[in-house]
Design a protein around this motif. Structure first.
Motif, mmCIF file in Angstrom:
data_model
loop_
_atom_site.group_PDB
_atom_site.id
_atom_site.type_symbol
_atom_site.label_atom_id
_atom_site.label_comp_id
_atom_site.label_asym_id
_atom_site.label_seq_id
_atom_site.Cartn_x
_atom_site.Cartn_y
_atom_site.Cartn_z
ATOM 1 N N ALA A 1 0.829 -1.203 0.000
ATOM 2 C CA ALA A 1 0.000 0.000 0.000
ATOM 3 C C ALA A 1 0.869 1.260 0.000
ATOM 4 O O ALA A 1 0.479 2.287 -0.568
ATOM 5 C CB ALA A 1 -0.927 -0.005 1.216
ATOM 6 N N VAL A 2 2.038 1.179 0.623
ATOM 7 C CA VAL A 2 2.976 2.305 0.603
ATOM 8 C C VAL A 2 3.573 2.455 -0.798
ATOM 9 O O VAL A 2 3.702 3.562 -1.321
ATOM 10 C CB VAL A 2 4.091 2.111 1.653
ATOM 11 N N LYS A 3 3.916 1.331 -1.410
ATOM 12 C CA LYS A 3 4.510 1.372 -2.753
ATOM 13 C C LYS A 3 3.548 1.988 -3.766
ATOM 14 O O LYS A 3 3.960 2.781 -4.632
ATOM 15 C CB LYS A 3 4.890 -0.047 -3.186
ATOM 16 N N THR A 4 2.282 1.643 -3.676
ATOM 17 C CA THR A 4 1.307 2.124 -4.650
ATOM 18 C C THR A 4 0.809 3.533 -4.344
ATOM 19 O O THR A 4 0.072 4.118 -5.141
ATOM 20 C CB THR A 4 0.100 1.174 -4.709
ATOM 21 N N LEU B 1 14.709 3.022 2.452
ATOM 22 C CA LEU B 1 13.784 2.424 1.480
ATOM 23 C C LEU B 1 12.968 3.510 0.793
ATOM 24 O O LEU B 1 12.859 4.628 1.287
ATOM 25 C CB LEU B 1 12.840 1.445 2.189
ATOM 26 N N ASN B 2 12.366 3.155 -0.317
ATOM 27 C CA ASN B 2 11.486 4.083 -1.040
ATOM 28 C C ASN B 2 10.091 4.059 -0.432
ATOM 29 O O ASN B 2 9.093 3.761 -1.088
ATOM 30 C CB ASN B 2 11.425 3.705 -2.524
ATOM 31 N N GLY B 3 10.028 4.372 0.829
ATOM 32 C CA GLY B 3 8.784 4.352 1.580
ATOM 33 C C GLY B 3 9.096 4.143 3.052
ATOM 34 O O GLY B 3 10.177 3.695 3.407
ATOM 35 N N ILE B 4 8.127 4.474 3.906
ATOM 36 C CA ILE B 4 8.342 4.401 5.354
ATOM 37 C C ILE B 4 7.675 3.152 5.914
ATOM 38 O O ILE B 4 6.478 2.920 5.696
ATOM 39 C CB ILE B 4 7.773 5.647 6.055
#
Length: 347
Positions: free
Chosen positions: A86-89, A288-291
């Motif tokens: 859900a963070v990636k999208t 990372l590319n997101g938390i």
């Protein structure tokens, strides 16, 4: 939110999320869980149910599952993977889980990937100190870090301190066996040189710090590699529990000590709260590319809510953007200096 993580699953995680909602009414949650286990607990918290979307999943990653097994069996279908995805999208700003640390890190790296110019991620822990709180990283993600990785950890830890503590220029130190520049492993001394020469304006470098400085709060960010950091974290948690047991035994030894405890109860309660690892909860996966936030698996509802508090601050203050900006400045300088050196070379 991964509702299935931790030692107690939704029975603790859901009340923790509900408590976090009371503190931050503007949060909206997407909750991933196994429907038979989660629905009855969610029904007891109508305010949370109204402020969230529940997504039923097929698999929950076990606390004892190996990371490779979790990736193989739980990819695309597990509560943990769906929460990270859900963070990636872009459907969520941050993922919080109390689940299996190894599986969470493996899935996070596989799904989100590391940032450009970051070789390995780090786990940053919030550490109670005599001055308040500090950040210590890495506490278990990367074992045997080289000088460049330690430099990256310093940049990421400083960005987290700016996001969490709202300090304009955090004070950063490298954990070493002494404060003298000649002491320590080559990697640590080289990392110190890289940090000094970078002269970044996003933080102030304090040099080497020792183990005793962590609890003193000498610096805002303590940088070390994952093996040492994890041992330090587990030792501190064990010492806190040991001291609590010593106090409990001493207070029940005689009638006089019991009376003394009653008279000083408020002071002991404050000490217990300060020493409780669950009250300062929420390891942040950096690089990372997101938390992604890892809650302690044994945390109670209050402890899990504390991890959500950290997630809220990291998302609200733009942690990822701060790290990317600081790294871009550093690497742009390196490229410029390299280009100058190449142009001046007689070859």
């Amino acid at each position: 939110m991964d509702l299935m993580g931790g030692d107690h699953g939704p029975e603790v995680v859901v009340p923790g999320v509900a408590l976090a909602l009371e503190r931050h009414p503007d949060i909206r949650f997407t909750l991933f869980g196994l429907q038979p286990a989660c629905r009855p607990v969610l029904d007891r918290h109508p305010s949370l149910r109204a402020a969230s979307t529940f997504v039923p999943c097929e698999v929950a990653v076990g606390m004892d599952d190996k990371p490779s097994q979790a990736l193989r069996q739980g990819r695309y279908r597990s509560t943990m993977w769906r929460a990270i995805e859900a963070v990636k999208t872009g459907d969520a700003d941050v993922c919080v889980s109390a689940g299996n640390t190894g599986a969470l890190m493996a899935m996070s790296k596989f799904c989100l990937r590391t940032m450009a110019n970051i070789e390995r991620p780090a786990i940053a822990a919030i550490w109670p100190t005599m001055r308040g709180e500090s950040i210590v990283l890495d506490v278990g993600a990367t074992v045997g870090s080289d000088a460049q990785q330690l430099f990256d950890f310093a940049v990421m830890g400083a960005a987290m301190a700016r996001s969490l503590f709202e300090i304009e220029r955090p004070l950063v130190g490298l954990l070493n066996i002494g404060v003298e520049e000649v002491k320590g492993l080559d990697e640590i001394r080289e990392a110190g040189r890289l940090i000094r020469e970078a002269n970044l304006q996003s933080f102030e470098y304090a040099g080497f710090v020792e183990g005793g400085d962590i609890g003193k709060g000498t610096v805002d960010v303590v940088v070390t590699e994952g093996f040492v950091g994890n041992i330090a974290l587990k030792t501190a948690e064990g010492t806190a529990r040991q001291m609590a047991e010593y106090l409990r035994a001493a207070m029940s030894r005689s009638w006089m000590s019991k009376i003394g405890y009653v008279l000083a109860k408020s002071a002991f309660d404050r000490l217990r709260e300060k020493m409780d690892p669950g009250k300062v909860n929420g390891g942040v996966f950096l690089g990372l590319n997101g938390i992604v936030i890892k809650s302690h698996g044994g945390a109670d509802a209050e402890g899990f809510a504390a991890a959500v508090d950290v997630a809220y601050d990291m998302a609200r203050n733009g942690l990822t953007a701060k790290i990317e900006n600081d790294l871009n400045i550093y690497h742009s300088r390196r490229k410029a200096l390299s280009a100058v050196a190449t142009a001046q070379s007689p070859d």
